[in-house]
Enzyme design. Structure first.
Site: not given
Length: 385
Positions: A70, A149, A201, A237, A325
């Site tokens: 995303t 998808n 993932h 970070t 989703c």
């Protein structure tokens, strides 16, 4: 338990998890710190980036780390639109994109950008001539997914790339979240692709980490302001344990890639062979070189997709409606609707998605369970009469 929902997310590989744990416990310095611990972290960050670039056929400086698909999609799309707004505000996508692309275009449209959404054919594929006709002097971005998808259509990225060779100032983004490890990478990652998104993932790595490929020399406006990490494109970070684990997972998933894809195709073929002659069954993901081996979308007429998903779940078989989703939302069948599939059939669709850990025996068990479900609903709905 049979898990046929790998397009939603995959189980983290034990070796990948071991890498994550090792880095989290032993290399926990900040890569931006000047001391020895920081330098050790920076060296691992650099080696992970180099390994990923090599595996993808890219340059090290073209790999940027994000939080997932995303963020990669939003950075590519909004970053291009903002960066190139003085040259034009016309942007092009398809009508069957993942929500993270479709909604990014919706947001830009609300800000005054002119959006063209290309239609698709009965297999969910865009027509390159439609794209050719849509291009104009104000076009700055084309974003077309590599693999759908919901039904697994492979979009004509090579033909689009050939067309866009004549338009070097237009940035070409491909959402490749569903494409890695399926033995189709050269078809969806051509030299003309400027930007490409991946999500870890989806290939047995941790959640919350992803990749944006940005071709050398292409410019994007950053969406986050901060400490300037990732060459200023994505401040924050770096999630080093997840990055190192993702590099490990990518190497593993691309090892014997063709054999794994063929195995997934065999599972799909087994189930398709069972389904294809059944009255009331509509298959949207045929066994074909134009579709990926790991996605099978079909509908059982007269039963809503979520009902079938939960019925299968009672037998410890896990699937989804068309897109995980959007599976709890009213737009769950967006690709099928764009293909002009009747609403009653579109809302009956479910998606099975496989990976290399699934087996032919699981396909046999699915068929045995589904056949009982099918016979039950066939009698209720008088299918085949």
């Amino acid at each position: 338990m049979i898990y046929f929902d790998n397009s939603a997310t995959t189980k983290i590989d034990p070796a990948v998890l071991a890498t994550y744990d090792q880095v989290a416990q032993n290399i926990w310095g900040n890569p931006s710190s000047l001391h020895k611990m920081g330098d050790r972290a920076y060296q691992l960050l650099t080696s992970s980036r180099k390994q990923i670039a090599s595996l993808l056929g890219a340059k090290q400086d073209e790999i940027f780390f994000t939080s997932g698909g995303t963020e990669s999609n939003n950075t590519a799309i909004k970053g291009t639109a903002i960066q190139k707004r003085e040259f034009g505000k016309h942007i092009i996508t398809s009508s069957v994109e993942h929500a993270s692309v479709a909604n990014a275009f919706n947001a830009l449209e609300n800000l005054g950008y002119r959006v063209t959404r290309l239609p698709v054919d009965k297999e969910g594929r865009v027509n390159v001539n439609d794209l050719r006709n849509a291009l104009d002097t104000d076009t700055t971005l084309v974003s077309i997914m590599g693999v759908n998808n919901e039904i697994g259509t492979i979009q004509p990225i090579e033909a689009i790339s050939d067309l866009l060779t004549n338009y070097p100032t237009i940035q070409f983004h491909v959402d490749n979240v569903q494409a890695l490890g399926k033995n189709i990478w050269p078809r969806v990652f051509t030299p003309r692709v400027d930007l490409s998104s991946l999500s870890a993932h989806k290939f047995h790595a941790p959640r919350g980490i992803g990749i944006l490929y940005k071709k050398e020399g292409k410019m994007l406006s950053p969406l986050h302001d901060g400490g300037g990490q990732e060459k200023g494109l994505r401040s924050g970070t770096e999630n080093l344990p997840a990055i190192a684990a993702m590099a490990k997972a990518m190497r593993l998933v691309l090892t014997d890639e063709a054999d794994k894809a063929n195995h997934e195709a065999a599972i799909k073929r087994k189930i398709v062979d069972y389904l294809q002659d059944k009255p009331g069954i509509k298959i949207f993901s045929p066994v074909s070189d134009d579709f990926t081996p790991h996605i099978l979308c079909f509908a059982l007429e007269g039963i809503r997709g979520e009902t079938l998903v939960h019925t299968l779940e009672e037998h410890d078989i896990y699937t989804s409606t068309t897109s995980a989703c959007a599976s709890t939302k009213t737009d769950e069948a967006s690709t099928l609707v764009s293909m002009h599939v009747d609403d009653k059939i579109a809302t009956s669709a479910i998606r099975l998605s496989f990976d290399e850990s699934n087996t032919i025996e699981e396909a046999d068990e699915f068929i045995a369970v589904f056949d009982k479900i099918y016979q039950h609903f066939a009698k209720i709905n008088h299918l085949g009469e």
